[in-house]
Scaffold this active site. Structure first.
Site, PDB file in Angstrom:
ATOM      1  N   LYS A   1     -13.860  -2.410  16.765  1.00 39.04           N
ATOM      2  CA  LYS A   1     -14.399  -1.140  16.274  1.00 39.04           C
ATOM      3  C   LYS A   1     -13.955   0.019  17.152  1.00 39.04           C
ATOM      4  O   LYS A   1     -13.709   1.130  16.664  1.00 39.04           O
ATOM      5  CB  LYS A   1     -15.935  -1.218  16.241  1.00 39.04           C
ATOM      6  CG  LYS A   1     -16.630   0.071  15.761  1.00 39.04           C
ATOM      7  CD  LYS A   1     -16.145   0.504  14.389  1.00 39.04           C
ATOM      8  CE  LYS A   1     -17.062   1.508  13.708  1.00 39.04           C
ATOM      9  NZ  LYS A   1     -17.551   2.617  14.497  1.00 39.04           N
TER      10      LYS A   1
ATOM     11  N   LEU B   1     -33.758   2.678  12.223  1.00 36.63           N
ATOM     12  CA  LEU B   1     -33.705   2.977  10.793  1.00 36.63           C
ATOM     13  C   LEU B   1     -33.217   4.398  10.554  1.00 36.63           C
ATOM     14  O   LEU B   1     -33.715   5.109   9.677  1.00 36.63           O
ATOM     15  CB  LEU B   1     -35.092   2.775  10.162  1.00 36.63           C
ATOM     16  CG  LEU B   1     -35.681   1.367  10.304  1.00 36.63           C
ATOM     17  CD1 LEU B   1     -37.119   1.332   9.801  1.00 36.63           C
ATOM     18  CD2 LEU B   1     -34.830   0.337   9.557  1.00 36.63           C
ATOM     19  N   GLY B   2     -32.217   4.806  11.331  1.00 35.64           N
ATOM     20  CA  GLY B   2     -31.633   6.135  11.162  1.00 35.64           C
ATOM     21  C   GLY B   2     -30.657   6.176  10.007  1.00 35.64           C
ATOM     22  O   GLY B   2     -30.741   5.383   9.061  1.00 35.64           O
ATOM     23  N   ARG B   3     -29.675   7.088  10.088  1.00 34.47           N
ATOM     24  CA  ARG B   3     -28.734   7.256   8.970  1.00 34.47           C
ATOM     25  C   ARG B   3     -27.969   5.983   8.666  1.00 34.47           C
ATOM     26  O   ARG B   3     -27.694   5.682   7.499  1.00 34.47           O
ATOM     27  CB  ARG B   3     -27.748   8.384   9.292  1.00 34.47           C
ATOM     28  CG  ARG B   3     -28.347   9.775   9.218  1.00 34.47           C
ATOM     29  CD  ARG B   3     -27.336  10.821   9.577  1.00 34.47           C
ATOM     30  NE  ARG B   3     -26.848  10.648  10.953  1.00 34.47           N
ATOM     31  CZ  ARG B   3     -25.895  11.397  11.501  1.00 34.47           C
ATOM     32  NH1 ARG B   3     -25.293  12.329  10.788  1.00 34.47           N
ATOM     33  NH2 ARG B   3     -25.518  11.184  12.746  1.00 34.47           N
TER      34      ARG B   3
ATOM     35  N   GLU C   1      -8.864   6.270  13.973  1.00 28.26           N
ATOM     36  CA  GLU C   1      -9.498   7.317  13.165  1.00 28.26           C
ATOM     37  C   GLU C   1      -9.279   8.695  13.796  1.00 28.26           C
ATOM     38  O   GLU C   1      -8.967   9.663  13.094  1.00 28.26           O
ATOM     39  CB  GLU C   1     -10.987   7.003  13.062  1.00 28.26           C
ATOM     40  CG  GLU C   1     -11.810   7.971  12.253  1.00 28.26           C
ATOM     41  CD  GLU C   1     -13.273   7.575  12.303  1.00 28.26           C
ATOM     42  OE1 GLU C   1     -14.055   8.278  12.974  1.00 28.26           O
ATOM     43  OE2 GLU C   1     -13.643   6.546  11.695  1.00 28.26           O
TER      44      GLU C   1
ATOM     45  N   HIS D   1     -10.501   0.765  16.088  1.00 27.59           N
ATOM     46  CA  HIS D   1     -10.635   1.380  14.759  1.00 27.59           C
ATOM     47  C   HIS D   1     -10.951   2.869  14.895  1.00 27.59           C
ATOM     48  O   HIS D   1     -10.338   3.718  14.237  1.00 27.59           O
ATOM     49  CB  HIS D   1     -11.734   0.647  13.984  1.00 27.59           C
ATOM     50  CG  HIS D   1     -12.233   1.358  12.757  1.00 27.59           C
ATOM     51  ND1 HIS D   1     -13.117   2.421  12.821  1.00 27.59           N
ATOM     52  CD2 HIS D   1     -12.011   1.132  11.444  1.00 27.59           C
ATOM     53  CE1 HIS D   1     -13.395   2.827  11.596  1.00 27.59           C
ATOM     54  NE2 HIS D   1     -12.740   2.070  10.743  1.00 27.59           N
TER      55      HIS D   1
END
Length: 291
Positions: A165, A8-10, A172, A168
């Site tokens: 990903k 449940l982090g950022r 980036e 991706h």
């Protein structure tokens, strides 16, 4: 639907909230007691979920993910489904899937992009796994993706989500490197009086308009020449994996490689290399380089 969210982090915390806003029930667990977790251990998480269960793992790659999956393998039952949303290497996914399949537990990998803005904007999701598992979890994916037609893709079999990903994130790296090189070139030119203003103008009508450019302009609003930003950048592995995979496939990746090497150099990785170059220039040509 009902979902267990581990981590449940950022990212995981914001994802859990977006799923809840879509009307689904989320039971959250995190190792931190200050995370807003609903349960304080994995056993309690599994006990709160109705079978067949869906559990989303959103923890750092490497040992944290391996340990979590290993423990879940002993707690879940045949027919349950694990979705691994962390930035794991795609080659690990098939090993994880095979191990869990021995106990009848399904496994999917999901590359997630959106950062801290995803809670409101939605997340781009790249999913790998069987078609039946994808359809089963589709309401959760639909809750997380941005509104509209795009933002969600079933990329292929297990490993396909994290492979997509990975590429991706490699792209980036290359895009950010290009913006940085353009910024630096204009900052040093007598022909440009306001680099921040020039780059902000590209947000309308330009072929390089993008969300990355929006974020850069946002940063320059408070610090136009970015002098308050330290000239160092970390790398988290995905670009390196992209370069390795591309090389195995015979694909050259000079732009992504430039982005990766610049980040390594910014952390001091090139210091010894440059000392050698400077020493040799001094020996063969008498060149003197001042610090």
């Amino acid at each position: 639907m009902q979902l267990g969210m581990i981590g449940l982090g950022r990212m995981g915390g914001n994802m859990a909230e977006r799923i809840r806003r879509a009307g689904h029930e989320v039971i959250g667990y995190d190792v931190s007691a200050d995370s807003g977790r609903d349960v304080d251990n994995l056993e309690a998480l599994v006990a709160r979920l109705n079978a067949p269960r869906i559990v989303w793992v959103m923890v750092p790659s490497g040992k944290p993910t391996d340990d979590t999956l290993s423990q879940l393998g002993t707690l879940l039952e045949a027919g349950d489904l694990i979705i691994n949303g962390g930035n794991c290497r795609y080659t690990d996914d098939r090993r994880n899937a095979d191990s869990l399949a021995a106990d009848g537990i399904q496994y999917m990998d999901c590359g997630v992009s959106g950062g801290v803005w995803g809670s409101e904007r939605g997340y781009a999701l790249m999913v790998g796994g069987d078609a039946d598992a994808y359809q089963r979890a589709l309401p959760i994916f639909e809750a997380l993706k941005p509104e509209g037609e795009n933002g969600l893709v079933h990329a292929g079999p297990v490993g396909g989500g994290h492979f997509a990903k990975m590429v991706h994130n490699g792209i980036e790296y290359g895009m950010m490197q290009a913006f940085g090189e353009g910024f630096a070139t204009m900052e040093r030119s007598e022909y440009i009086q306001n680099t921040a203003e020039v780059m902000a103008s590209w947000r309308s009508g330009s072929v390089v308009d993008s969300w990355l450019l929006d974020l850069l302009v946002r940063a320059m609003n408070d610090d136009p020449d970015l002098k308050q930003v330290p000239p160092v950048a970390d790398e988290t592995g995905e670009a390196k994996w992209t370069i390795e995979a591309a090389a195995e496939l015979g694909v050259p990746t000079p732009a992504i490689s430039a982005g990766l090497y610049t980040r390594l150099a910014s952390r001091g990785g090139a210091d010894d290399v440059l000392r050698v170059v400077t020493a040799m220039r001094g020996q063969f040509g008498g060149h003197v380089t001042k610090a």
